[in-house]
Design an enzyme around this catalytic site. Sequence first.
Site, PDB file in Angstrom:
ATOM      1  N   ARG A 233       2.322  -2.957   4.658  1.00 41.16           N
ATOM      2  CA  ARG A 233       1.254  -2.063   4.215  1.00 41.16           C
ATOM      3  C   ARG A 233       1.852  -0.943   3.383  1.00 41.16           C
ATOM      4  O   ARG A 233       2.923  -0.416   3.708  1.00 41.16           O
ATOM      5  CB  ARG A 233       0.520  -1.427   5.410  1.00 41.16           C
ATOM      6  N   GLU A 262      -4.277   1.372  -3.006  1.00 39.87           N
ATOM      7  CA  GLU A 262      -4.675   0.172  -3.745  1.00 39.87           C
ATOM      8  C   GLU A 262      -6.112   0.305  -4.242  1.00 39.87           C
ATOM      9  O   GLU A 262      -6.947   0.851  -3.518  1.00 39.87           O
ATOM     10  CB  GLU A 262      -4.543  -1.054  -2.828  1.00 39.87           C
ATOM     11  N   HIS A 280      -1.060  -7.290  -4.151  1.00 43.52           N
ATOM     12  CA  HIS A 280      -1.447  -7.642  -2.778  1.00 43.52           C
ATOM     13  C   HIS A 280      -1.897  -9.118  -2.697  1.00 43.52           C
ATOM     14  O   HIS A 280      -3.046  -9.415  -2.361  1.00 43.52           O
ATOM     15  CB  HIS A 280      -2.551  -6.712  -2.266  1.00 43.52           C
TER      16      HIS A 280
END
Length: 317
Positions: A233, A262, A280
């Site tokens: 993360r 993000e 991602h």
Amino acid sequence: MTSIDILMPRPMLPIVQEQLDAAFTVHRLYEAEDPEKMLADVGEKIRGIAMAFGPVSAELLSKTPNAEIVASFGVGYDHINTDDCLAAKVMVTNTPDVLTEEVADTAMALTLMSLRELGQAETWLRAGKWASSGPYHLTPATAQGRTMGIFGLGRIGKAIARRAEAFGMKICYHGRNRQADVAYPYHATLTDLAAACDTLMVVAPGGAETKHAVNAEVLEALGPDGFVINIGRGSVIDEAALIAALENGTIFGAGLDVFEDEPHVPEKLMALPRVTLLPHVGSASQATRNAMGQLVVDNLKSWFETGKAVTPIPEMR
Ligand code: NAP
Ligand code: 8YV
């Protein structure tokens, strides 16, 4: 079960939508002209929430007071306030295991891309520079002879370790606990782990406990040949400290699949030459995402058919 009302705050995969539509009455919050009005109108009826990577906290639960379950898409659930769910007696499920090997593949690819500058080499070719200027430069870094320090040796961490071993790397790790089922050296602190390795693989969960765990001190310990790879993360790394460490040569390079904010990636990070950036995509194949989606459906169906979830998060077991 079509009499059971499910809230879908964000769009989900067709495999999820089709099966939930067939089994339940689904209320799509993201299609509402006025989402607050929709919540006011149907909130009391909602018994389950199907969530794709969006926040769930007391704020939403207070508007859906009869919700029994949040079926979340993804293995990480740091976007869900588990204390609020526990207080409201709401079950939370995630999608473990079905994505482990896919994410480990991506982590290993990101590691090799970063060490050997493979993305940059492809850009060189596509820009016509191979023909105009000659071969891409020899990379200062190699995967050979490296030691990978894994922060978060869980399901995905162990799958990455197996791959890295096959590439000849030594493995060590840090987490809150020593793992009984592995012989890899354990380091009691993250700084000790960083000092013992040259390739720091971050695959620990996000959340308050791990926020900015990879900080300036850890990066200093990793040292000038060091690479940080983050498949866990974005919040786990202090991104400003990482940028400073890359700019100053405190560490050599980085490979990042996840970011603090993000989908926004700092310009400074994008401008750095020894950084590989992915949007991602750790689990992002159709097959794996569909398997994750199927678990969301299976959890909701099982809950309303049997009163049991298939994959409750650890806090709810
Ligand atoms: P997992 O099996 O639960 O493993 C998590 C590991 O992290 C465990 O070894 C755990 O060990 C350690 N850990 C947990 N909390 C910690 C803390 N507060 N401090 C230090 N270590 C901690 O989970 P997983 O299935 O491997 O998934 C790991 C994470 O990968 C997810 O939470 C998610 O954030 C991320 N992920 C990213 C992608 C992507 O697309 N990039 C895809 C899937 C998953 P201890 O309990 O001993 O500390
Ligand atoms: C997904 C992830 O990209 O499972 C996780 O924790 O980070 C990824 O698999 C994410 O859940 C998408 O919603």
